[in-house]
Scaffold this motif. Structure first.
Motif, PDB file in Angstrom:
ATOM      1  N   SER A 173       0.859  -1.190   0.000  1.00 14.44           N
ATOM      2  CA  SER A 173       0.000   0.000   0.000  1.00 14.44           C
ATOM      3  C   SER A 173       0.896   1.240   0.000  1.00 14.44           C
ATOM      4  CB  SER A 173      -0.909   0.014   1.234  1.00 14.44           C
ATOM      5  OG  SER A 173      -1.802  -1.073   1.212  1.00 14.44           O
ATOM      6  N   ILE A 174       0.699   2.095  -0.978  1.00  9.87           N
ATOM      7  CA  ILE A 174       1.502   3.318  -1.079  1.00  9.87           C
ATOM      8  C   ILE A 174       0.591   4.514  -0.808  1.00  9.87           C
ATOM      9  CG2 ILE A 174       2.960   4.746  -2.562  1.00  9.87           C
ATOM     10  CD1 ILE A 174       3.583   2.186  -4.153  1.00  9.87           C
ATOM     11  N   ILE A 175       0.911   5.255   0.228  1.00 14.52           N
ATOM     12  CA  ILE A 175       0.077   6.369   0.666  1.00 14.52           C
ATOM     13  C   ILE A 175       0.704   7.688   0.247  1.00 14.52           C
ATOM     14  CG2 ILE A 175      -0.896   7.537   2.686  1.00 14.52           C
ATOM     15  CD1 ILE A 175      -0.783   4.751   4.101  1.00 14.52           C
ATOM     16  N   ILE A 176      -0.075   8.493  -0.476  1.00 12.96           N
ATOM     17  CA  ILE A 176       0.415   9.789  -0.963  1.00 12.96           C
ATOM     18  C   ILE A 176      -0.510  10.906  -0.475  1.00 12.96           C
ATOM     19  CG2 ILE A 176       1.105  11.135  -2.982  1.00 12.96           C
ATOM     20  CD1 ILE A 176       1.369   8.541  -4.539  1.00 12.96           C
ATOM     21  N   PRO A 177      -0.098  11.677   0.544  1.00 14.48           N
ATOM     22  CA  PRO A 177      -0.892  12.826   0.989  1.00 14.48           C
ATOM     23  C   PRO A 177      -0.757  13.956  -0.037  1.00 14.48           C
ATOM     24  CG  PRO A 177       0.719  12.127   2.654  1.00 14.48           C
ATOM     25  CD  PRO A 177       1.092  11.484   1.364  1.00 14.48           C
ATOM     26  N   ILE A 178      -1.865  14.630  -0.325  1.00 15.85           N
ATOM     27  CA  ILE A 178      -1.855  15.640  -1.396  1.00 15.85           C
ATOM     28  C   ILE A 178      -2.553  16.911  -0.928  1.00 15.85           C
ATOM     29  CG2 ILE A 178      -2.660  16.185  -3.736  1.00 15.85           C
ATOM     30  CD1 ILE A 178      -2.676  13.009  -4.110  1.00 15.85           C
ATOM     31  N   PHE A 179      -1.853  18.029  -1.080  1.00 11.11           N
ATOM     32  CA  PHE A 179      -2.470  19.325  -0.821  1.00 11.11           C
ATOM     33  C   PHE A 179      -1.932  20.348  -1.817  1.00 11.11           C
ATOM     34  CE2 PHE A 179      -2.455  23.552   1.220  1.00 11.11           C
ATOM     35  CZ  PHE A 179      -3.833  23.729   1.318  1.00 11.11           C
ATOM     36  N   ASN A 180      -2.810  20.814  -2.702  1.00  7.60           N
ATOM     37  CA  ASN A 180      -2.455  21.834  -3.711  1.00  7.60           C
ATOM     38  C   ASN A 180      -1.138  21.501  -4.414  1.00  7.60           C
ATOM     39  OD1 ASN A 180      -4.784  23.142  -3.000  1.00  7.60           O
ATOM     40  ND2 ASN A 180      -3.777  24.827  -1.921  1.00  7.60           N
ATOM     41  N   ALA A 181      -1.097  20.335  -5.017  1.00  3.68           N
ATOM     42  CA  ALA A 181       0.140  19.855  -5.650  1.00  3.68           C
ATOM     43  C   ALA A 181      -0.019  19.654  -7.152  1.00  3.68           C
ATOM     44  CB  ALA A 181       0.556  18.539  -4.999  1.00  3.68           C
ATOM     45  N   GLU A 182      -0.988  20.360  -7.773  1.00  8.61           N
ATOM     46  CA  GLU A 182      -1.326  20.085  -9.171  1.00  8.61           C
ATOM     47  C   GLU A 182      -0.144  20.233 -10.136  1.00  8.61           C
ATOM     48  OE1 GLU A 182      -4.269  22.796 -10.592  1.00  8.61           O
ATOM     49  OE2 GLU A 182      -3.083  24.593 -10.207  1.00  8.61           O
ATOM     50  N   GLU A 183       0.800  21.111  -9.812  1.00  5.13           N
ATOM     51  CA  GLU A 183       1.894  21.380 -10.748  1.00  5.13           C
ATOM     52  C   GLU A 183       2.792  20.165 -10.971  1.00  5.13           C
ATOM     53  OE1 GLU A 183       5.414  24.734 -11.482  1.00  5.13           O
ATOM     54  OE2 GLU A 183       4.163  24.813  -9.681  1.00  5.13           O
ATOM     55  N   HIS A 184       2.998  19.361  -9.931  1.00  9.19           N
ATOM     56  CA  HIS A 184       3.942  18.241 -10.038  1.00  9.19           C
ATOM     57  C   HIS A 184       3.327  16.888  -9.691  1.00  9.19           C
ATOM     58  CE1 HIS A 184       7.044  21.315 -10.429  1.00  9.19           C
ATOM     59  NE2 HIS A 184       6.546  21.896  -9.355  1.00  9.19           N
ATOM     60  N   LEU A 185       2.042  16.870  -9.431  1.00 12.45           N
ATOM     61  CA  LEU A 185       1.380  15.647  -8.986  1.00 12.45           C
ATOM     62  C   LEU A 185       1.397  14.542 -10.047  1.00 12.45           C
ATOM     63  CD1 LEU A 185      -0.197  14.159  -6.822  1.00 12.45           C
ATOM     64  CD2 LEU A 185      -2.283  15.302  -7.635  1.00 12.45           C
ATOM     65  N   SER A 186       1.197  14.903 -11.285  1.00  7.44           N
ATOM     66  CA  SER A 186       1.153  13.898 -12.354  1.00  7.44           C
ATOM     67  C   SER A 186       2.463  13.122 -12.444  1.00  7.44           C
ATOM     68  CB  SER A 186       0.848  14.556 -13.700  1.00  7.44           C
ATOM     69  OG  SER A 186      -0.469  15.061 -13.720  1.00  7.44           O
ATOM     70  N   LYS A 187       3.581  13.825 -12.294  1.00  9.43           N
ATOM     71  CA  LYS A 187       4.891  13.156 -12.352  1.00  9.43           C
ATOM     72  C   LYS A 187       5.035  12.182 -11.200  1.00  9.43           C
ATOM     73  CE  LYS A 187       9.835  14.075 -12.888  1.00  9.43           C
ATOM     74  NZ  LYS A 187      10.872  15.127 -13.089  1.00  9.43           N
ATOM     75  N   CYS A 188       4.556  12.582 -10.033  1.00 15.07           N
ATOM     76  CA  CYS A 188       4.625  11.715  -8.860  1.00 15.07           C
ATOM     77  C   CYS A 188       3.815  10.437  -9.080  1.00 15.07           C
ATOM     78  CB  CYS A 188       4.099  12.465  -7.623  1.00 15.07           C
ATOM     79  SG  CYS A 188       3.941  11.441  -6.139  1.00 15.07           S
ATOM     80  N   ILE A 189       2.552  10.583  -9.448  1.00 12.06           N
ATOM     81  CA  ILE A 189       1.678   9.420  -9.617  1.00 12.06           C
ATOM     82  C   ILE A 189       2.169   8.538 -10.763  1.00 12.06           C
ATOM     83  CG2 ILE A 189      -0.672   8.659 -10.115  1.00 12.06           C
ATOM     84  CD1 ILE A 189      -1.670  11.271  -8.854  1.00 12.06           C
ATOM     85  N   SER A 190       2.617   9.155 -11.840  1.00  9.04           N
ATOM     86  CA  SER A 190       3.124   8.385 -12.988  1.00  9.04           C
ATOM     87  C   SER A 190       4.295   7.497 -12.595  1.00  9.04           C
ATOM     88  CB  SER A 190       3.551   9.340 -14.113  1.00  9.04           C
ATOM     89  OG  SER A 190       2.443  10.035 -14.636  1.00  9.04           O
TER      90      SER A 190
END
Length: 333
Positions: A6-23
């Motif tokens: 299980s990989i947990i990723i907390p997210i708050f106003n991260a739209e600029e770099h979020l796609s790279k992280c999830i990818s």
């Protein structure tokens, strides 16, 4: 080797770099993943990005909640995680595609409960700032795991470059401190960890962010959570591994010096907190033993001795050293 992570990723106003992280997560060579995206009350397009990825990958779970901070977000993820192992990633960072394959293989081969890897500090363009490589090691027993962590030997305070056996979190959740929540959790985890393995591979990319909590404007009220967390751990270990309390005392005194210096640099010095810091320092300074001084460094201990003689003298010393470095840098240019 088919255990779920299980990989947990907390997210708050991260739209600029979020796609790279999830990818970087969905591209892992190890595929048995449960990817838990915790939208912690974002006001930008982060939630839409999460939902778009979830539509394409069934391994992704999206949970949206009101903003309560990173500790609350991680705890939400832990509450719903179903994997035998658990890892954490910050939303503006990314990972090597081999990260979880190498971590889980090490975990299973060594029958470990925690595996830690090195990491790479880089900027948003991928330019490497520094490589933090750790030495390969195997630690057995709760005391050894705790000793190496609290003495800062071949480890880091972070949780994102570690893979944990999920059962370690049965009775542990992140405290609601503004700072040092990783330090608190890792200390509690290693107190019950029977085997920890460190690998030399640098598999996590920590992206330097000027706006992160650690580099935000100094706020003594929030930063006191660093000391509050450590004092809580000192009390805990006084009943478990009391020989390790010296390392926590050193940690507390070191932050007292840091916070005193930062308060002293402000125009409106907070004398109430300066007095409180002095009282905390006196309480823990004499708890530091010779072994801790040797391992943690004589230079820091000398600073502590100066502070013990006179806190303002310590501030003047640090200012003088800082001024000397600034002059050296200018002359060098």
């Amino acid at each position: 080797m088919d255990s779920k992570i299980s990989i947990i990723i907390p997210i708050f106003n991260a739209e600029e770099h979020l796609s790279k992280c999830i990818s970087s997560v969905i591209s892992q060579t190890y595929s048995n993943l449960e990817i838990i995206l915790i939208n912690d009350g974002s006001t930008d397009g982060s939630l839409a990005i999460c939902k778009a990825f979830a539509d394409k990958d069934k391994r992704i779970k999206v949970i949206s909640k009101k903003n309560e901070g990173v500790s609350s977000a991680r705890n939400t993820g832990l509450d719903v995680a179903t994997g035998e192992y658990v890892g954490f990633i910050d939303s503006d960072d990314y990972v090597s595609e081999l990260m979880f394959e190498k971590m889980i293989k090490t975990m299973i081969d060594y029958q470990a409960e925690v595996v830690e890897c090195g990491y790479i500090n880089c900027d948003y363009n991928g330019n490497i700032r520094k490589i933090y490589e750790l030495k390969e090691s195997v630690l057995d027993g709760e005391y050894s795991c705790s000793y190496m962590y609290l003495s800062r030997q071949n480890t880091t305070n972070y949780n994102w470059n570690k893979l944990y056996k999920a059962s370690l979190f049965i009775d542990i959740r992140y405290p609601h401190y503004a700072y040092s929540e990783d330090y608190w959790v890792n200390t509690m985890i290693f107190n019950k960890c029977k085997r920890k393995v460190t690998i030399s591979d640098c598999l996590y990319y920590y992206v330097f962010n000027e706006k992160s909590a650690v580099r935000s404007k100094f706020n003594i009220i929030k930063r006191m959570d660093t000391i509050n967390a450590a004092e809580n751990l000192y009390d805990f270990h006084s009943k478990h591994f009391d020989k390790l309390c010296s390392f926590i005392a050193f940690y507390i005194c070191n932050y007292v010096l840091t916070f005193y210096e930062m308060i002293s640099r402000e125009e409106n010095k907070n004398e109430i907190y300066q007095k409180q810091l002095n009282e905390i320092f006196i309480k823990y300074f004499y708890k530091i033993d010779n072994n801790t001084i040797k391992l943690m460094g004589y230079k820091l201990y000398v600073y502590m001795l100066v502070y013990r003689i006179n806190p303002y003298l310590y501030f003047l010393l640090k200012r003088m050293i800082y001024s000397g470095k600034s002059i050296y840098c200018k002359n060098k240019k």
